[in-house]
Write a protein that holds these residues in place. Structure first.
Motif, PDB file in Angstrom:
ATOM      1  N   TRP A  83      -1.069   1.832  -7.321  1.00 52.25           N
ATOM      2  CA  TRP A  83      -1.260   0.796  -8.338  1.00 52.25           C
ATOM      3  C   TRP A  83      -2.202   1.318  -9.416  1.00 52.25           C
ATOM      4  O   TRP A  83      -3.045   2.166  -9.140  1.00 52.25           O
ATOM      5  CB  TRP A  83      -1.784  -0.482  -7.670  1.00 52.25           C
ATOM      6  CG  TRP A  83      -0.778  -1.018  -6.694  1.00 52.25           C
ATOM      7  CD1 TRP A  83      -0.608  -0.615  -5.401  1.00 52.25           C
ATOM      8  CD2 TRP A  83       0.249  -1.983  -6.959  1.00 52.25           C
ATOM      9  NE1 TRP A  83       0.464  -1.285  -4.829  1.00 52.25           N
ATOM     10  CE2 TRP A  83       1.002  -2.122  -5.755  1.00 52.25           C
ATOM     11  CE3 TRP A  83       0.615  -2.736  -8.072  1.00 52.25           C
ATOM     12  CZ2 TRP A  83       2.094  -2.995  -5.658  1.00 52.25           C
ATOM     13  CZ3 TRP A  83       1.696  -3.607  -7.963  1.00 52.25           C
ATOM     14  CH2 TRP A  83       2.429  -3.733  -6.769  1.00 52.25           C
ATOM     15  N   ASP A 110      -7.078   0.613   5.908  1.00 49.42           N
ATOM     16  CA  ASP A 110      -6.083  -0.356   5.462  1.00 49.42           C
ATOM     17  C   ASP A 110      -5.691  -1.150   6.700  1.00 49.42           C
ATOM     18  O   ASP A 110      -5.885  -0.683   7.828  1.00 49.42           O
ATOM     19  CB  ASP A 110      -4.856   0.369   4.870  1.00 49.42           C
ATOM     20  CG  ASP A 110      -4.125  -0.501   3.864  1.00 49.42           C
ATOM     21  OD1 ASP A 110      -4.296  -0.299   2.647  1.00 49.42           O
ATOM     22  OD2 ASP A 110      -3.401  -1.423   4.301  1.00 49.42           O
ATOM     23  N   GLY A 117      -8.429  -1.339   1.873  1.00 49.73           N
ATOM     24  CA  GLY A 117      -7.085  -1.454   1.291  1.00 49.73           C
ATOM     25  C   GLY A 117      -6.729  -0.198   0.525  1.00 49.73           C
ATOM     26  O   GLY A 117      -6.286  -0.256  -0.624  1.00 49.73           O
ATOM     27  N   GLY A 170       0.788  -1.239   0.000  1.00 47.89           N
ATOM     28  CA  GLY A 170       0.000   0.000   0.000  1.00 47.89           C
ATOM     29  C   GLY A 170       0.809   1.273   0.000  1.00 47.89           C
ATOM     30  O   GLY A 170       0.233   2.357  -0.033  1.00 47.89           O
ATOM     31  N   ALA A 200      -9.458  -0.751  -4.737  1.00 44.91           N
ATOM     32  CA  ALA A 200      -8.675  -0.912  -5.972  1.00 44.91           C
ATOM     33  C   ALA A 200      -7.528  -1.874  -5.719  1.00 44.91           C
ATOM     34  O   ALA A 200      -6.797  -1.726  -4.732  1.00 44.91           O
ATOM     35  CB  ALA A 200      -8.112   0.451  -6.409  1.00 44.91           C
TER      36      ALA A 200
HETATM   37  C1  LIG Z   1      -1.874  -3.623  -3.936  1.00 44.68           C
HETATM   38  S1  LIG Z   1      -2.267  -2.574  -2.598  1.00 44.68           S
HETATM   39  C2  LIG Z   1      -3.444  -1.473  -3.335  1.00 44.68           C
HETATM   40  C3  LIG Z   1      -3.431  -0.118  -2.684  1.00 44.68           C
HETATM   41  C4  LIG Z   1      -4.362   0.910  -3.341  1.00 44.68           C
HETATM   42  N1  LIG Z   1      -5.733   0.482  -3.267  1.00 44.68           N
HETATM   43  C5  LIG Z   1      -3.948   1.128  -4.783  1.00 44.68           C
HETATM   44  O1  LIG Z   1      -4.626   0.577  -5.676  1.00 44.68           O
HETATM   45  O2  LIG Z   1      -2.986   1.855  -5.022  1.00 44.68           O
HETATM   46  C6  LIG Z   1      -3.329  -3.605  -1.556  1.00 44.68           C
HETATM   47  C7  LIG Z   1      -3.733  -2.941  -0.246  1.00 44.68           C
HETATM   48  O3  LIG Z   1      -4.583  -3.828   0.501  1.00 44.68           O
HETATM   49  C8  LIG Z   1      -4.138  -3.883   1.855  1.00 44.68           C
HETATM   50  N2  LIG Z   1      -4.473  -5.203   2.421  1.00 44.68           N
HETATM   51  C9  LIG Z   1      -4.064  -6.411   1.960  1.00 44.68           C
HETATM   52  N3  LIG Z   1      -4.560  -7.404   2.716  1.00 44.68           N
HETATM   53  C10 LIG Z   1      -5.303  -6.805   3.682  1.00 44.68           C
HETATM   54  C11 LIG Z   1      -6.099  -7.292   4.761  1.00 44.68           C
HETATM   55  N4  LIG Z   1      -6.197  -8.608   5.004  1.00 44.68           N
HETATM   56  N5  LIG Z   1      -6.744  -6.407   5.535  1.00 44.68           N
HETATM   57  C12 LIG Z   1      -6.640  -5.079   5.287  1.00 44.68           C
HETATM   58  N6  LIG Z   1      -5.906  -4.546   4.284  1.00 44.68           N
HETATM   59  C13 LIG Z   1      -5.250  -5.391   3.497  1.00 44.68           C
HETATM   60  C14 LIG Z   1      -2.641  -3.681   1.759  1.00 44.68           C
HETATM   61  O4  LIG Z   1      -2.088  -3.232   2.988  1.00 44.68           O
HETATM   62  C15 LIG Z   1      -2.537  -2.651   0.638  1.00 44.68           C
HETATM   63  O5  LIG Z   1      -2.599  -1.340   1.114  1.00 44.68           O
END
Ligand SMILES: C[S@@+](CC[C@H](N)C(=O)[O-])C[C@H]1O[C@@H](n2cnc3c(N)ncnc32)[C@H](O)[C@@H]1O
Length: 246
Positions: free
Chosen positions: A74, A125, A103, A70, A178
């Motif tokens: 992305w 998040d 997230g 995060g 996203a």
């Molecule tokens: C690939 S990043 C995408 C971040 C943002 N939405 C973007 O598209 O730029 C995935 C996000 O989901 C969060 N995440 C993944 N698994 C999670 C969980 N089990 N509970 C809460 N957040 C989670 C990660 O910390 C991260 O910030």
């Protein structure tokens, strides 16, 4: 970190690029250590006014991103921001609505939702480092009225966290996310969280860029269905889920 939050780093040991990094060390010796990056996104507020959002994070291939995905932006995030920004979608999904982002990473989509008229936005998040960066980005981009309508909170998907979150915050008109699906294990807790926190007539808008890594669309749609959510796909990379029992 806020008082009631727990330390949680998405991948404490990284996503498995350590060996590759070791092999590249000779090149890194001559490179810059600073892998921070600034991302911008313009919101057309009306015919004459544009608001530029400036988000600070890290380059996609930085060490930081290897542990906490995060802390970068992305491509699915501007895709979702573009979708909710379209006038008819923004009227339906954001204007006067309570919006929850799951997230949220650097916080692009929630910030856009707020600027285009959401009544309130809660960006969440699970990851501690991500939340720190998100809060700094909100401070930088949102003042006065907009800042008062946005909050950043920790929310880990699934039980028991979603139940505590429901008790403290209630349900939301719209949920957005996203690029949050890249491991199969995370789909069920994600969809359970949506089923728990989405108002009866609400919509969950999920975006991806090209693929969910090796996961098929059908798998995501089927696992959502098992949580009582039915899916439509209004445009490329955009999936909308609603409660199926209404
Ligand atoms: C690939 S990043 C995408 C971040 C943002 N939405 C973007 O598209 O730029 C995935 C996000 O989901 C969060 N995440 C993944 N698994 C999670 C969980 N089990 N509970 C809460 N957040 C989670 C990660 O910390 C991260 O910030």
């Amino acid at each position: 970190m806020e008082n009631d939050e727990q330390e949680w780093i998405e991948a404490p040991d990284g996503w498995g690029n350590a060996k590759e990094e070791e092999e590249n060390i000779a090149f890194d010796l001559f490179g810059s250590d600073d892998k921070s990056e600034t991302f911008t996104y313009d919101i057309q507020l009306d015919k004459d006014n544009c608001k530029r959002i400036t988000l600070t994070g890290f380059e996609l291939d930085s060490d930081e991103t290897d542990h906490s995905t995060g802390v970068t932006l992305w491509q699915a995030a501007p895709r979702l921001a573009d979708y909710i920004h379209i006038q008819q979608n923004s009227d339906m999904l954001c204007k006067g609505k309570s919006v929850l982002e799951l997230g949220a990473g650097l916080g692009l989509c929630g910030t856009v939702a707020c600027y285009i008229g959401a009544k309130s936005v809660t960006m969440t998040d699970g990851d501690t480092k991500t939340l720190k960066g998100m809060r700094e980005n909100v401070k930088h981009n949102c003042d006065n009225d907009v800042g008062d309508r946005i909050q950043c909170k920790q929310l880990l998907w699934g039980a028991p966290h979603m139940n505590t979150f429901l008790k403290e915050n209630g349900q939301y008109d719209t949920i957005i996310a996203a690029d949050v699906i890249y491991t199969k294990d995370s789909i069920v807790p994600l969809m359970q969280t949506v089923a728990c926190l989405l108002e009866k007539s609400g919509q969950f808008v999920l975006s991806r860029y090209t693929k969910w890594h090796s996961i098929e669309d059908e798998t995501v749609i089927e696992l959502a269905k098992q949580q009582g959510l039915e899916c439509t796909q209004p445009s490329k990379g955009i999936f909308i889920f609603r409660h199926s029992n209404i």
